[in-house]
Write a protein that holds these residues in place. Structure first.
Motif, PDB file in Angstrom:
ATOM      1  N   MET B 210       0.882  -1.088  -0.037  1.00  0.00           N
ATOM      2  CA  MET B 210       0.069  -0.146  -0.073  1.00  0.00           C
ATOM      3  C   MET B 210       0.930   1.291   0.000  1.00  0.00           C
ATOM      4  SD  MET B 210      -3.160  -0.437  -0.171  1.00  0.00           S
ATOM      5  CE  MET B 210      -4.342  -1.781  -0.328  1.00  0.00           C
ATOM      6  N   ARG B 211       2.145   1.122   0.088  1.00  0.00           N
ATOM      7  CA  ARG B 211       3.125   2.109  -0.016  1.00  0.00           C
ATOM      8  C   ARG B 211       2.859   3.167   1.364  1.00  0.00           C
ATOM      9  NH1 ARG B 211       1.338   1.403  -4.676  1.00  0.00           N
ATOM     10  NH2 ARG B 211       2.638   0.433  -6.265  1.00  0.00           N
ATOM     11  N   TYR B 212       2.480   2.637   2.436  1.00  0.00           N
ATOM     12  CA  TYR B 212       2.384   3.441   3.614  1.00  0.00           C
ATOM     13  C   TYR B 212       3.448   2.979   4.534  1.00  0.00           C
ATOM     14  CZ  TYR B 212       0.458   5.200   8.040  1.00  0.00           C
ATOM     15  OH  TYR B 212       0.352   6.198   9.136  1.00  0.00           O
ATOM     16  N   ASP B 213       4.507   3.737   4.472  1.00  0.00           N
ATOM     17  CA  ASP B 213       5.741   3.345   5.127  1.00  0.00           C
ATOM     18  C   ASP B 213       5.851   3.505   6.869  1.00  0.00           C
ATOM     19  OD1 ASP B 213       6.771   3.187   2.627  1.00  0.00           O
ATOM     20  OD2 ASP B 213       7.980   4.916   2.786  1.00  0.00           O
ATOM     21  N   THR B 214       5.963   2.377   7.153  1.00  0.00           N
ATOM     22  CA  THR B 214       5.860   2.208   8.657  1.00  0.00           C
ATOM     23  C   THR B 214       7.398   1.614   8.887  1.00  0.00           C
ATOM     24  OG1 THR B 214       5.136   0.006   8.576  1.00  0.00           O
ATOM     25  CG2 THR B 214       3.440   1.464   8.705  1.00  0.00           C
ATOM     26  N   LEU B 215       7.696   1.326  10.351  1.00  0.00           N
ATOM     27  CA  LEU B 215       8.896   0.747  10.734  1.00  0.00           C
ATOM     28  C   LEU B 215       9.445  -0.320   9.990  1.00  0.00           C
ATOM     29  CD1 LEU B 215       9.009   1.506  14.586  1.00  0.00           C
ATOM     30  CD2 LEU B 215      10.567   2.178  12.862  1.00  0.00           C
ATOM     31  N   THR B 216       8.519  -1.270   9.857  1.00  0.00           N
ATOM     32  CA  THR B 216       8.976  -2.632   9.219  1.00  0.00           C
ATOM     33  C   THR B 216       9.359  -2.349   7.657  1.00  0.00           C
ATOM     34  OG1 THR B 216       6.311  -2.926   8.376  1.00  0.00           O
ATOM     35  CG2 THR B 216       7.422  -4.097   9.954  1.00  0.00           C
ATOM     36  N   LEU B 221      13.627  -1.306   3.587  1.00  0.00           N
ATOM     37  CA  LEU B 221      14.177  -0.133   2.595  1.00  0.00           C
ATOM     38  C   LEU B 221      15.799   0.143   3.036  1.00  0.00           C
ATOM     39  CD1 LEU B 221      11.322   2.094   1.859  1.00  0.00           C
ATOM     40  CD2 LEU B 221      12.165   0.263   0.498  1.00  0.00           C
ATOM     41  N   SER B 222      15.730   0.182   4.473  1.00  0.00           N
ATOM     42  CA  SER B 222      17.184   0.640   4.682  1.00  0.00           C
ATOM     43  C   SER B 222      18.275  -0.480   4.401  1.00  0.00           C
ATOM     44  CB  SER B 222      17.159   0.805   6.370  1.00  0.00           C
ATOM     45  OG  SER B 222      18.633   0.785   7.248  1.00  0.00           O
ATOM     46  N   ALA B 232      19.753  -0.361   9.745  1.00  0.00           N
ATOM     47  CA  ALA B 232      18.687  -1.179   9.448  1.00  0.00           C
ATOM     48  C   ALA B 232      18.507  -1.813  10.939  1.00  0.00           C
ATOM     49  CB  ALA B 232      18.690  -2.291   8.534  1.00  0.00           C
ATOM     50  N   ALA B 233      19.700  -2.395  11.577  1.00  0.00           N
ATOM     51  CA  ALA B 233      19.700  -3.118  12.882  1.00  0.00           C
ATOM     52  C   ALA B 233      19.282  -2.152  13.923  1.00  0.00           C
ATOM     53  CB  ALA B 233      21.273  -3.464  13.040  1.00  0.00           C
ATOM     54  N   ILE B 234      19.585  -0.979  13.919  1.00  0.00           N
ATOM     55  CA  ILE B 234      18.957   0.138  14.674  1.00  0.00           C
ATOM     56  C   ILE B 234      17.419   0.069  14.679  1.00  0.00           C
ATOM     57  CG2 ILE B 234      19.056   2.225  15.744  1.00  0.00           C
ATOM     58  CD1 ILE B 234      21.986   2.476  14.701  1.00  0.00           C
ATOM     59  N   LEU B 235      16.999   0.266  13.682  1.00  0.00           N
ATOM     60  CA  LEU B 235      15.465   0.351  13.266  1.00  0.00           C
ATOM     61  C   LEU B 235      14.835  -0.861  13.982  1.00  0.00           C
ATOM     62  CD1 LEU B 235      15.083   2.111   9.930  1.00  0.00           C
ATOM     63  CD2 LEU B 235      14.681   3.136  12.243  1.00  0.00           C
ATOM     64  N   GLY B 236      15.655  -2.169  13.691  1.00  0.00           N
ATOM     65  CA  GLY B 236      14.995  -3.485  13.968  1.00  0.00           C
ATOM     66  C   GLY B 236      15.083  -3.235  15.744  1.00  0.00           C
ATOM     67  N   HIS B 365       7.826 -15.225  18.532  1.00  0.00           N
ATOM     68  CA  HIS B 365       6.570 -15.187  18.070  1.00  0.00           C
ATOM     69  C   HIS B 365       6.019 -13.654  17.975  1.00  0.00           C
ATOM     70  CE1 HIS B 365       3.103 -16.538  15.967  1.00  0.00           C
ATOM     71  NE2 HIS B 365       1.918 -16.001  16.979  1.00  0.00           N
ATOM     72  N   SER B 366       6.323 -12.969  19.018  1.00  0.00           N
ATOM     73  CA  SER B 366       5.921 -11.555  19.194  1.00  0.00           C
ATOM     74  C   SER B 366       6.732 -10.448  18.272  1.00  0.00           C
ATOM     75  CB  SER B 366       5.836 -11.426  20.538  1.00  0.00           C
ATOM     76  OG  SER B 366       6.850 -11.861  21.396  1.00  0.00           O
ATOM     77  N   LEU B 367       8.069 -11.084  17.895  1.00  0.00           N
ATOM     78  CA  LEU B 367       8.826 -10.269  17.161  1.00  0.00           C
ATOM     79  C   LEU B 367       8.324 -10.402  15.727  1.00  0.00           C
ATOM     80  CD1 LEU B 367      12.316 -11.409  18.800  1.00  0.00           C
ATOM     81  CD2 LEU B 367      10.789  -9.491  19.060  1.00  0.00           C
ATOM     82  N   PRO B 368       8.529  -9.076  14.948  1.00  0.00           N
ATOM     83  CA  PRO B 368       8.252  -8.857  13.524  1.00  0.00           C
ATOM     84  C   PRO B 368       9.195  -9.725  12.762  1.00  0.00           C
ATOM     85  CG  PRO B 368       8.352  -6.751  14.599  1.00  0.00           C
ATOM     86  CD  PRO B 368       9.051  -7.765  15.568  1.00  0.00           C
ATOM     87  N   GLY B 369       8.447 -10.576  11.900  1.00  0.00           N
ATOM     88  CA  GLY B 369       9.201 -11.425  10.843  1.00  0.00           C
ATOM     89  C   GLY B 369      10.474 -10.520  10.222  1.00  0.00           C
ATOM     90  N   ILE B 370      10.427  -9.429   9.796  1.00  0.00           N
ATOM     91  CA  ILE B 370      11.562  -8.646   9.305  1.00  0.00           C
ATOM     92  C   ILE B 370      12.807  -8.555  10.257  1.00  0.00           C
ATOM     93  CG2 ILE B 370      10.477  -6.390   9.952  1.00  0.00           C
ATOM     94  CD1 ILE B 370      11.870  -6.710   6.466  1.00  0.00           C
ATOM     95  N   VAL B 371      12.581  -8.497  11.516  1.00  0.00           N
ATOM     96  CA  VAL B 371      13.447  -8.232  12.411  1.00  0.00           C
ATOM     97  C   VAL B 371      14.154  -9.605  12.606  1.00  0.00           C
ATOM     98  CG1 VAL B 371      14.047  -7.692  14.738  1.00  0.00           C
ATOM     99  CG2 VAL B 371      12.257  -6.330  13.535  1.00  0.00           C
ATOM    100  N   ILE B 372      13.397 -10.541  12.602  1.00  0.00           N
ATOM    101  CA  ILE B 372      14.163 -11.903  12.749  1.00  0.00           C
ATOM    102  C   ILE B 372      14.913 -12.283  11.461  1.00  0.00           C
ATOM    103  CG2 ILE B 372      13.600 -14.622  12.910  1.00  0.00           C
ATOM    104  CD1 ILE B 372      12.809 -13.353  15.334  1.00  0.00           C
ATOM    105  N   ALA B 373      14.505 -11.964  10.324  1.00  0.00           N
ATOM    106  CA  ALA B 373      14.853 -12.066   8.925  1.00  0.00           C
ATOM    107  C   ALA B 373      16.291 -11.207   9.021  1.00  0.00           C
ATOM    108  CB  ALA B 373      14.011 -11.642   8.000  1.00  0.00           C
ATOM    109  N   LEU B 374      16.125 -10.036   9.495  1.00  0.00           N
ATOM    110  CA  LEU B 374      17.530  -8.994   9.377  1.00  0.00           C
ATOM    111  C   LEU B 374      18.366  -9.719  10.567  1.00  0.00           C
ATOM    112  CD1 LEU B 374      18.192  -6.518   8.259  1.00  0.00           C
ATOM    113  CD2 LEU B 374      17.280  -5.298  10.390  1.00  0.00           C
ATOM    114  N   ALA B 375      18.165 -10.274  11.503  1.00  0.00           N
ATOM    115  CA  ALA B 375      19.088 -10.758  12.633  1.00  0.00           C
ATOM    116  C   ALA B 375      19.707 -12.149  11.987  1.00  0.00           C
ATOM    117  CB  ALA B 375      18.452 -11.154  13.914  1.00  0.00           C
TER     118      ALA B 375
END
Lengths: 371, 521
Positions: B210-216, B221-222, B232-236, B365-375
Motif C-alpha cells: 500500500m506504500r504506507y511506510d511504517t517501521l517494518t 528499505l534501509s 537497519a539493525a538499529i531500526l529493528g 513469535h511476538s517479534l516482527p518477521g522482518i526483524v528476525i529475518a534481518l538478524a
C-alpha cells in the motif's frame, strides 16, 4: 394449610421441551416463612419448576403466584428482575470479575452496595473480613455462603435453593445445611429447596413436595411423607421400605394376612379390594438372635424365621437384609450394639402398624424409578 | 514405621524417574537458542559502534516519521478491528441471528488470507487507493478475527447461571449486559486487541504494497538500500522495543484472564440469546457487508483475474508451489521436532530452567518477521556462510518465528495426557523414551498435528523472512505475489495468490479436524 399465608402458589403448571414433557400439571404451595423442599429423582421436572418460579422459563399453562401477585399466567410472565425471587444456584455462580463485597451488594441500589446491608449480610454468613477476596480465592463452602448472602441482601419474597449443597463434601454439607436452615429461620425467609437427596429434604424442610414425572404426587410434613407415602414408589424413594404382598384382608378390622403372617395395618382396609401391599419401614422389624438364644422369650407365634444375607453398617445402627423361609427378602434396622453375622438365623417381629397401599404400577418410566 | 516412610521418600526424591534425559534436554536447548540468539545478536549488531549511532539514527526526522506512522496505523487499526470483532462476536454469540453456524465459521475466515494478498486485490480493484486508508482498511478487515474469536469463545464459556442470578437480583437485560457480560468478556477483548496491535506492528506485506511506510518497511528499505546495515539493525531494535512493550501489556492481561477462567466451569446449558426482533434483517445485512468486504473483495478479484489470465500455465505455478511446500513443510517438521521435547519438559518437569526454555521460545513469535529475518542475515553472513541464502537458514528462521505455535499446541495436548498412564507404562517395564513414543505422543497426537499444521500454514503465508533469506531463484508463492504486485502486474500474481488461498484453506481444514479430534477426547 390455607392459601392465605402462602408465599408461593403454583397451580397446574405444564412445560414441554420438544420431546420431553418436563412438567405435566404440577401444583404446590409454599407457606410463608417456612422451608419447602421439592424432592424428586433427576428428570422429574423439579429444576424446571424452579426455573419457572424464578422467571427463567415461561410455563405453557398454569399459574405462579408470589404472595397475592400473579407473576406467570395465561397471558403474562413477569421478567425475573421484577419478581423478588432470589436464587442460590448449585455451585454458587458468584460473579468471577468482582470481589465478595460487590457480589453481595450486586442486587442493592448503587449507593448501598458497599454499605451497611452488605456488611450485615457478610456477618450473617460468618464471612466478615472477606470483602476484598475474589470468588476463586474462596473454598466451595465459602462460595455458597456468599451466594446465600448475595441472595438474602435484597430481602426477596422467596428464596430458591437449587441443590446448593450437592457439590460439597459430606461434613461441610451437613454443616452448611444446618447453618442455612438457621439463617432462613432467623430472617423469616420463605425458601424453596430443590433436591434429589431425601435425607436433605427430610432433615431441612418444614414441608416436602414429592415430584415424579412432571407431577407433584404428594406433599406434607417430612413425618407425614415418611409414615404415609401415597404409593410404593413414594415409600421406596423416601427411605427404605419392605413391601409385603397381602394374601387376604383379615376378617378383623385393622388386620391383614401377609406372607409373614398377620400384620396390623392403619388406614382403611375396606378400600383395598383386589391385590394390595402392606408397607413396613425397616425399623418396624425387630431382629431376634436365634443362634445365641440367651433365655429371652423370643419364639412367640408372631416370629418369622429368616437368615441374614447382608449387613450394612451405619454406625448408630445397621441395615440388615434377611431372607425368610418362604424366600421373601426384607430389610430390618437393628441397633449397632446388637451383634449379627451374615448367615445367622434370626427371628423377626413386627412393631407398629403397616400401611396398606395399592401394588406398584409399572406405567411410569423405569429410568425415573431410581434416585 | 515412621523412619521407613522417611527413607522411602528420600529414596524416591533421589531417584526421580528421568524422562529420557539428554534426548529431550538437548533439542529443547537448541530450540531456545534458535529463538533467543537472533534478538541478542541484533542488539549486539545495532550497538556495535557504540550508542552514538543509535541515538543519531533514532532521532532522525525520517525515523520519527516512521515511528509516528507505525503508531497511528497500529492504534487506528486496533480500535476499529476491536470494535468490529466485538460487534461480530456479540451478534453471533449473544443474539438469535439466523444461520448462526454459518456466520460463526465464515466470520473467522479472513484470518486464512495473508494481508499482502488482500492488499494486492485491493490495489487491483480500487484504482490507486490512498496509502493510509488502504492499509487501514486491509488490516482492519484482516485482523478483526483476532478479537472476534476470543470474545466469541468467552461468550460461549459464559455461565448462564451468572446472568440468571443477576436477573433475579433485579437487573434488566441491559443492566446484566453492562454489569456482567461485558466485564466477563473484557479480558478476551483486551488480549485480542493487543494481538491486533502486535500484528499491525509487525505487518510488512500489506503496508509495503500500500506504500504506507511504517517501521517494518523502513527496515526493509534501509536493508536493501544501503551497504551499511547498522541503521537497519538499529531500526529493528527500535521496533523490537516497541513490540516488547505491547507484549508486556498482553502478558499482564493474560494473568487477569486466567483468574477469571479458573473460577468458571464449562456451562452445561448455553445462555438464552437476545432476540433481534425487527433488527434481524438489518443485522444480517451488516454481516453480509463485513464478509463482502473481508472475503468478497479478495475472493472475487482472485477468481476474476485467474480466469482472465491467459498466461495461466501450470508449470509456471508448479515451481513456486513446490518451493512454498518445501519451505513450509521443512519448517513445520523442524518446529515439531523441537517443540515436543520443550513441551514434554515444561509439562512433566516444571522447574525454573524448563519454564525459561519454554518462555524463551515465545519471544520469537511476538517479534516482527522482518526483524528476525534481518538478524538471521547478520548471523548468516558472519558465522553461517555455508548455509547463508540456503534452505537450512530459512528453516532456522521459521523455527525462530513459529516454534511457539507448535509448543503451545503440543503443550496443551500433553497436559491432557494423564501422567498416571505414563507411570503405568513405566511400571510395565517400558523405558522413558518408548513411553513418550508409545503413550504420551499417541494421546497428544491430534494436538501435535494441529501444531504442525499451524506452523505449515504460517510458513505458507510468511513473507518478509522468506524474502530476505530464500536461496537465489527460490521463489515461493508469497515472494512471487509480492514481486509481481510491486511491479503492478496484478494479473500475473492471481494464480499464485489463488494457490496460496487454497493451500491456506487446506491447512486450516486439517487444523480444524485436529482440533476436533483433540476436543472429543
Amino acid at each position: 394449610m390455607s392459601t392465605q399465608d402462602a408465599a408461593l402458589t403454583i397451580d397446574g403448571v405444564t412445560k414441554r421441551f420438544r420431546q420431553v414433557q418436563a412438567l405435566d400439571g404440577a401444583s404446590m404451595v409454599a407457606p410463608t416463612g417456612t422451608l419447602t423442599a421439592i424432592l424428586g429423582p433427576s428428570g422429574c421436572g423439579k429444576t424446571t419448576l424452579l426455573r419457572i418460579i424464578a422467571g427463567f422459563e415461561v410455563p405453557d399453562a398454569g399459574t405462579v403466584q408470589i404472595g397475592e401477585r400473579l407473576v406467570a399466567g395465561p397471558d403474562r410472565s413477569e421478567p425475573p428482575e421484577l419478581r423478588s425471587v432470589g436464587i442460590v444456584p448449585q455451585d454458587g455462580s458468584l460473579f468471577p470479575h468482582i470481589n465478595v463485597q460487590d457480589n453481595v451488594g450486586f442486587g442493592l441500589p448503587f449507593k448501598q452496595r458497599r454499605g451497611f446491608r452488605t456488611a450485615e449480610m457478610l456477618e450473617l454468613v460468618g464471612l466478615s473480613g472477606f470483602e476484598k477476596r475474589r470468588p476463586h480465592e474462596l473454598s466451595g463452602g465459602q462460595q455458597q455462603r456468599v451466594a446465600l448472602a448475595r441472595c438474602l441482601a435484597t430481602s426477596p419474597s422467596v428464596v430458591l435453593l437449587d441443590e446448593p449443597f450437592a457439590a460439597l463434601d459430606a461434613t461441610l454439607r451437613a454443616e452448611l445445611r444446618s447453618e442455612t436452615r438457621r439463617l432462613l429461620r432467623e430472617t423469616a425467609t420463605t425458601a424453596v429447596l430443590v433436591t434429589h437427596d431425601q435425607d436433605e429434604a427430610l432433615s431441612m424442610a418444614d414441608t416436602v413436595v414429592l415430584m415424579r414425572a412432571g407431577l407433584v404426587i404428594q406433599s406434607g410434613s417430612p413425618g407425614q411423607l415418611y409414615a404415609n407415602p401415597v404409593d410404593t414408589w413414594a415409600a421406596q424413594f423416601v427411605g427404605d421400605a419392605n413391601l409385603l404382598p397381602v394374601t387376604s384382608i383379615g376378617l378383623n378390622a385393622g388386620l391383614v394376612e401377609t406372607s409373614i403372617g398377620s400384620v396390623s395395618v392403619r388406614g382403611d382396609t375396606r378400600s383395598a379390594d383386589g391385590p394390595a401391599i402392606a408397607m413396613l419401614r425397616p425399623e418396624q422389624l425387630l431382629v431376634d438372635d436365634l443362634d445365641h438364644d440367651d433365655g429371652r422369650p423370643s419364639s412367640s407365634n408372631n416370629t418369622v424365621r429368616a437368615v441374614v444375607s447382608q449387613i450394612v453398617f451405619h454406625g448408630h445402627d445397621h441395615l440388615v437384609s434377611v431372607v425368610t423361609e418362604s424366600g421373601l427378602r426384607l430389610v430390618a434396622r437393628a441397633p449397632s450394639h446388637q451383634r449379627l453375622n451374615v448367615g445367622q438365623r434370626v427371628g423377626l417381629r413386627v412393631t407398629g402398624t403397616a400401611l396398606l397401599m395399592p401394588p406398584p404400577q409399572h406405567t411410569s418410566h423405569p429410568d425415573l424409578e431410581q434416585s | 514405621m515412621r523412619s521407613t516412610d522417611q527413607s522411602f521418600s528420600r529414596a524416591s526424591v533421589r531417584h526421580r524417574p528421568h524422562l529420557g534425559g539428554a534426548a529431550l534436554v538437548l533439542p529443547a536447548i537448541v530450540g531456545a537458542v534458535i529463538a533467543l540468539v537472533p534478538v541478542v545478536y541484533l542488539a549486539f549488531r545495532a550497538t556495535e559502534r557504540g550508542l552514538r549511532p543509535v541515538v543519531v539514527e533514532v532521532s532522525r526526522p525520517q525515523t520519527l516519521t516512521l515511528i509516528h506512522r507505525s503508531a497511528v496505523l497500529t492504534i487506528a487499526t486496533t480500535v476499529l478491528a476491536s470494535l468490529l470483532g466485538l460487534l461480530c462476536a456479540l451478534i453471533v454469540g449473544a443474539t438469535d441471528i439466523r444461520c448462526k453456524r454459518f456466520w460463526e465459521v465464515v466470520l473467522a475466515l479472513p484470518l486464512a488470507i495473508p494481508t499482502y494478498v488482500v492488499a494486492y486485490t485491493w490495489l487491483g480493484t480500487f484504482s490507486d487507493p490512498a496509502p493510509f486508508p488502504g492499509a487501514l482498511g486491509v488490516l482492519v478487515l484482516s485482523c478483526y478475527p483476532y478479537v472476534y474469536l476470543p470474545v466469541l469463545g468467552a461468550l460461549k464459556r459464559l455461565d448462564p447461571a451468572l446472568t440468571e442470578v443477576a436477573r433475579s437480583l433485579g437487573n434488566s437485560r441491559h443492566q446484566v449486559f453492562r454489569r456482567v457480560t461485558i466485564p466477563l468478556v473484557r479480558p478476551a477483548l483486551t488480549s485480542g486487541s493487543l494481538l491486533v496491535a502486535l500484528y499491525v506492528l509487525s505487518d510488512f506485506g500489506a503496508v509495503s504494497l500500500m506504500r504506507y511506510d511504517t517501521l517494518t518497511q523502513g527496515i526493509y528499505l534501509s536493508y536493501v538500500g544501503s551497504f551499511d546495515r547498522t541503521p537497519a539493525a538499529i531500526l529493528g531494535l527500535l521496533l523490537v522495543s516497541i513490540t516488547a512493550g505491547v507484549v508486556i501489556l498482553e502478558l499482564r492481561t493474560r494473568g487477569a484472564t486466567a483468574a477469571m477462567v479458573s473460577s468458571a466451569r464449562t456451562p452445561q446449558r448455553s445462555t438464552i440469546p437476545a432476540s433481534l426482533g425487527r433488527m434481524q434483517a438489518a443485522t444480517q445485512c451488516f454481516l453480509v457487508a463485513v464478509v463482502a468486504a473481508s472475503l468478497g473483495i479478495p475472493g472475487s478479484a482472485l477468481v476474476r483475474w485467474t480466469i482472465a489470465s491467459d498466461t495461466l500455465d501450470i508449470s509456471a505455478l508448479s515451481r513456486p508451489l513446490g518451493a512454498t511446500l518445501i519451505a513450509a513443510l521443512t519448517g513445520a517438521a523442524a518446529c515439531t521436532a523441537l517443540a515436543v521435547p520443550i513441551a514434554v519438559l515444561s509439562v512433566r518437569r516444571p522447574s525454573r530452567a524448563t519454564s525459561f526454555l519454554e518462555s524463551s521460545t515465545y519471544l520469537g513469535h511476538s517479534l516482527p518477521g522482518i526483524v528476525i529475518a534481518l538478524a538471521m542475515v547478520f548471523i548468516g553472513v558472519r558465522f553461517l556462510t555455508p548455509i547463508y541464502q540456503r534452505l537450512p537458514l530459512l528453516t532456522i528462521a521459521y523455527v525462530a518465528l513459529f516454534l511457539p505455535l507448535a509448543v503451545a499446541a503440543t503443550r496443551s495436548s500433553i497436559v491432557q495426557a494423564p501422567p498416571a498412564l505414563e507411570e503405568a507404562s513405566r511400571s510395565l517395564g517400558v523405558g522413558p523414551l518408548a513411553t513418550l513414543r508409545r503413550v504420551t505422543l499417541r494421546i497428544s497426537a491430534p494436538g501435535v498435528a494441529a501444531g504442525t499444521a499451524l506452523v505449515a500454514l504460517a510458513g505458507i503465508k510468511e513473507l518478509p523472512a522468506t524474502l530476505l533469506l530464500r536461496p537465489t531463484g527460490f521463489d515461493t508463492l508469497a515472494t512471487q505475489i509480492w514481486t509481481d504486485t510491486s511491479v503492478a502486474d496484478y494479473g500475473r500474481a492471481a494464480p499464485a495468490a489463488m494457490a496460496m488461498v487454497v493451500l491456506g484453506g487446506i491447512s486450516l481444514a486439517i487444523l480444524n479436524r485436529a482440533n476436533h479430534l483433540g476436543g472429543t477426547r
